[in-house]
Design a protein around this motif. Structure first.
Motif, PDB file in Angstrom:
ATOM      1  N   ALA A  42      15.730  37.171  -2.439  1.00 48.53           N
ATOM      2  CA  ALA A  42      15.141  37.618  -3.705  1.00 48.53           C
ATOM      3  C   ALA A  42      15.348  36.552  -4.770  1.00 48.53           C
ATOM      4  CB  ALA A  42      15.776  38.922  -4.146  1.00 48.53           C
ATOM      5  N   ASN A  43      14.298  36.287  -5.536  1.00 45.97           N
ATOM      6  CA  ASN A  43      14.387  35.362  -6.663  1.00 45.97           C
ATOM      7  C   ASN A  43      14.949  36.151  -7.854  1.00 45.97           C
ATOM      8  OD1 ASN A  43      13.937  33.684  -8.865  1.00 45.97           O
ATOM      9  ND2 ASN A  43      11.999  32.910  -8.045  1.00 45.97           N
ATOM     10  N   ALA A  44      16.116  35.744  -8.325  1.00 50.30           N
ATOM     11  CA  ALA A  44      16.804  36.507  -9.382  1.00 50.30           C
ATOM     12  C   ALA A  44      15.979  36.585 -10.657  1.00 50.30           C
ATOM     13  CB  ALA A  44      18.157  35.884  -9.666  1.00 50.30           C
ATOM     14  N   ASP A  45      15.255  35.508 -11.002  1.00 51.54           N
ATOM     15  CA  ASP A  45      14.431  35.527 -12.212  1.00 51.54           C
ATOM     16  C   ASP A  45      13.311  36.559 -12.100  1.00 51.54           C
ATOM     17  OD1 ASP A  45      15.937  33.539 -13.391  1.00 51.54           O
ATOM     18  OD2 ASP A  45      14.666  31.925 -12.601  1.00 51.54           O
ATOM     19  N   LEU A  46      12.667  36.604 -10.937  1.00 51.16           N
ATOM     20  CA  LEU A  46      11.573  37.565 -10.766  1.00 51.16           C
ATOM     21  C   LEU A  46      12.085  38.999 -10.708  1.00 51.16           C
ATOM     22  CD1 LEU A  46       9.286  35.688  -8.227  1.00 51.16           C
ATOM     23  CD2 LEU A  46       8.968  35.971 -10.671  1.00 51.16           C
ATOM     24  N   VAL A  47      13.269  39.203 -10.145  1.00 57.18           N
ATOM     25  CA  VAL A  47      13.851  40.555 -10.133  1.00 57.18           C
ATOM     26  C   VAL A  47      14.121  41.017 -11.562  1.00 57.18           C
ATOM     27  CG1 VAL A  47      15.866  41.906  -9.446  1.00 57.18           C
ATOM     28  CG2 VAL A  47      14.809  40.353  -7.822  1.00 57.18           C
ATOM     29  N   GLY A  48      14.647  40.111 -12.396  1.00 52.34           N
ATOM     30  CA  GLY A  48      14.896  40.440 -13.796  1.00 52.34           C
ATOM     31  C   GLY A  48      13.607  40.733 -14.554  1.00 52.34           C
ATOM     32  N   GLN A  49      12.564  39.939 -14.286  1.00 53.06           N
ATOM     33  CA  GLN A  49      11.278  40.173 -14.944  1.00 53.06           C
ATOM     34  C   GLN A  49      10.699  41.515 -14.527  1.00 53.06           C
ATOM     35  OE1 GLN A  49       8.820  36.834 -14.009  1.00 53.06           O
ATOM     36  NE2 GLN A  49       9.987  35.425 -15.277  1.00 53.06           N
ATOM     37  N   ARG A  50      10.804  41.838 -13.240  1.00 57.66           N
ATOM     38  CA  ARG A  50      10.272  43.116 -12.773  1.00 57.66           C
ATOM     39  C   ARG A  50      11.018  44.269 -13.422  1.00 57.66           C
ATOM     40  NH1 ARG A  50      10.112  44.635  -6.507  1.00 57.66           N
ATOM     41  NH2 ARG A  50      12.369  44.573  -6.784  1.00 57.66           N
ATOM     42  N   ALA A  51      12.330  44.141 -13.560  1.00 57.98           N
ATOM     43  CA  ALA A  51      13.110  45.199 -14.203  1.00 57.98           C
ATOM     44  C   ALA A  51      12.728  45.343 -15.671  1.00 57.98           C
ATOM     45  CB  ALA A  51      14.601  44.900 -14.066  1.00 57.98           C
ATOM     46  N   MET A  52      12.509  44.212 -16.363  1.00 58.50           N
ATOM     47  CA  MET A  52      12.101  44.281 -17.781  1.00 58.50           C
ATOM     48  C   MET A  52      10.766  44.979 -17.931  1.00 58.50           C
ATOM     49  SD  MET A  52      13.063  40.800 -19.833  1.00 58.50           S
ATOM     50  CE  MET A  52      11.772  39.924 -19.054  1.00 58.50           C
ATOM     51  N   ILE A  53       9.798  44.627 -17.080  1.00 58.76           N
ATOM     52  CA  ILE A  53       8.475  45.243 -17.179  1.00 58.76           C
ATOM     53  C   ILE A  53       8.578  46.738 -16.875  1.00 58.76           C
ATOM     54  CG2 ILE A  53       6.169  45.305 -16.178  1.00 58.76           C
ATOM     55  CD1 ILE A  53       6.417  42.294 -15.727  1.00 58.76           C
ATOM     56  N   HIS A  54       9.375  47.103 -15.877  1.00 59.69           N
ATOM     57  CA  HIS A  54       9.522  48.516 -15.536  1.00 59.69           C
ATOM     58  C   HIS A  54      10.149  49.303 -16.685  1.00 59.69           C
ATOM     59  CE1 HIS A  54      11.280  52.067 -13.556  1.00 59.69           C
ATOM     60  NE2 HIS A  54      10.160  52.027 -12.858  1.00 59.69           N
ATOM     61  N   GLN A  55      11.212  48.754 -17.277  1.00 62.58           N
ATOM     62  CA  GLN A  55      11.863  49.447 -18.389  1.00 62.58           C
ATOM     63  C   GLN A  55      10.942  49.532 -19.601  1.00 62.58           C
ATOM     64  OE1 GLN A  55      15.435  47.184 -18.848  1.00 62.58           O
ATOM     65  NE2 GLN A  55      16.455  48.198 -17.146  1.00 62.58           N
ATOM     66  N   ALA A  56      10.188  48.462 -19.866  1.00 60.28           N
ATOM     67  CA  ALA A  56       9.243  48.497 -20.984  1.00 60.28           C
ATOM     68  C   ALA A  56       8.158  49.538 -20.731  1.00 60.28           C
ATOM     69  CB  ALA A  56       8.617  47.119 -21.191  1.00 60.28           C
ATOM     70  N   GLY A  57       7.715  49.646 -19.495  1.00 64.21           N
ATOM     71  CA  GLY A  57       6.716  50.656 -19.153  1.00 64.21           C
ATOM     72  C   GLY A  57       7.247  52.065 -19.339  1.00 64.21           C
ATOM     73  N   CYS A  58       8.494  52.278 -18.932  1.00 67.14           N
ATOM     74  CA  CYS A  58       9.104  53.609 -19.127  1.00 67.14           C
ATOM     75  C   CYS A  58       9.231  53.943 -20.607  1.00 67.14           C
ATOM     76  CB  CYS A  58      10.465  53.665 -18.449  1.00 67.14           C
ATOM     77  SG  CYS A  58      10.388  53.636 -16.655  1.00 67.14           S
ATOM     78  N   ALA A  59       9.641  52.956 -21.417  1.00 68.99           N
ATOM     79  CA  ALA A  59       9.777  53.189 -22.857  1.00 68.99           C
ATOM     80  C   ALA A  59       8.419  53.446 -23.500  1.00 68.99           C
ATOM     81  CB  ALA A  59      10.456  51.995 -23.518  1.00 68.99           C
ATOM     82  N   THR A  60       7.408  52.698 -23.082  1.00 72.18           N
ATOM     83  CA  THR A  60       6.062  52.891 -23.631  1.00 72.18           C
ATOM     84  C   THR A  60       5.527  54.267 -23.255  1.00 72.18           C
ATOM     85  OG1 THR A  60       5.670  50.522 -23.418  1.00 72.18           O
ATOM     86  CG2 THR A  60       3.747  51.902 -23.755  1.00 72.18           C
TER      87      THR A  60
END
Length: 156
Positions: A42-60
């Motif tokens: 797993a690419n750690a940067d992409l895992v972090g980006q995916r988590a950010m997008i998921h959390q932003a989607g949940c907040a939105t």
């Protein structure tokens, strides 16, 4: 507010679905000389980006649900005309929609720029590893050819 709530909720769901489509695995080259096989990590940067997008989607999505709930549960203030209240809600929905779309677009653009940089770094590292392993394999082949030539010369 109703329109803004639905738009925010749909954008939040879209972000959550989009985060699930991001590929976070990458192939790492092995080294045949020391016995390391290629592997997928797993690419750690992409895992972090995916988590950010998921959390932003949940907040939105949550913000959209709050807007929808507030719009349906809160009646227009007394003394206000229904037409004026609807116009203000439409203006608020338009402003929030433009802000959400602009923010989402800027967020995706920033991710694309960062991801492009990471891809370039990964390609450079892979090329360097390939060159190093090729050089080592060529030295090994030259050494074997030299040993075979010496053995052939000694047998004459």
């Amino acid at each position: 507010m109703i329109i803004a709530g639905w738009i925010l909720a749909l954008l939040g769901l879209a972000q959550v679905v989009f985060s699930g489509t991001i590929e976070v695995s990458q192939l790492t080259e092995g080294n045949r000389l020391i016995g390391l096989a290629p592997s997928v990590v797993a690419n750690a940067d992409l895992v972090g980006q995916r988590a950010m997008i998921h959390q932003a989607g949940c907040a939105t999505f949550l913000a959209g649900v709050v807007f929808i709930g507030a719009a349906y549960l809160k009646p227009a203030p007394p003394g206000q005309q229904s037409k004026a209240w609807t116009s203000m809600a439409a203006i608020a929905a338009l402003v929030l929609t433009v802000a959400a779309l602009g923010g989402f677009g800027a967020f995706l653009y920033a991710l694309h720029v960062q991801n492009s940089d990471q891809r370039l770094v990964d390609e450079i590292k892979a090329r360097e590893a390939k060159n190093l392993s090729t050089d080592a394999l060529m030295k090994e082949a030259e050494k074997r050819l030299q040993n075979e030539a010496e053995a052939a010369a000694a047998s004459r």
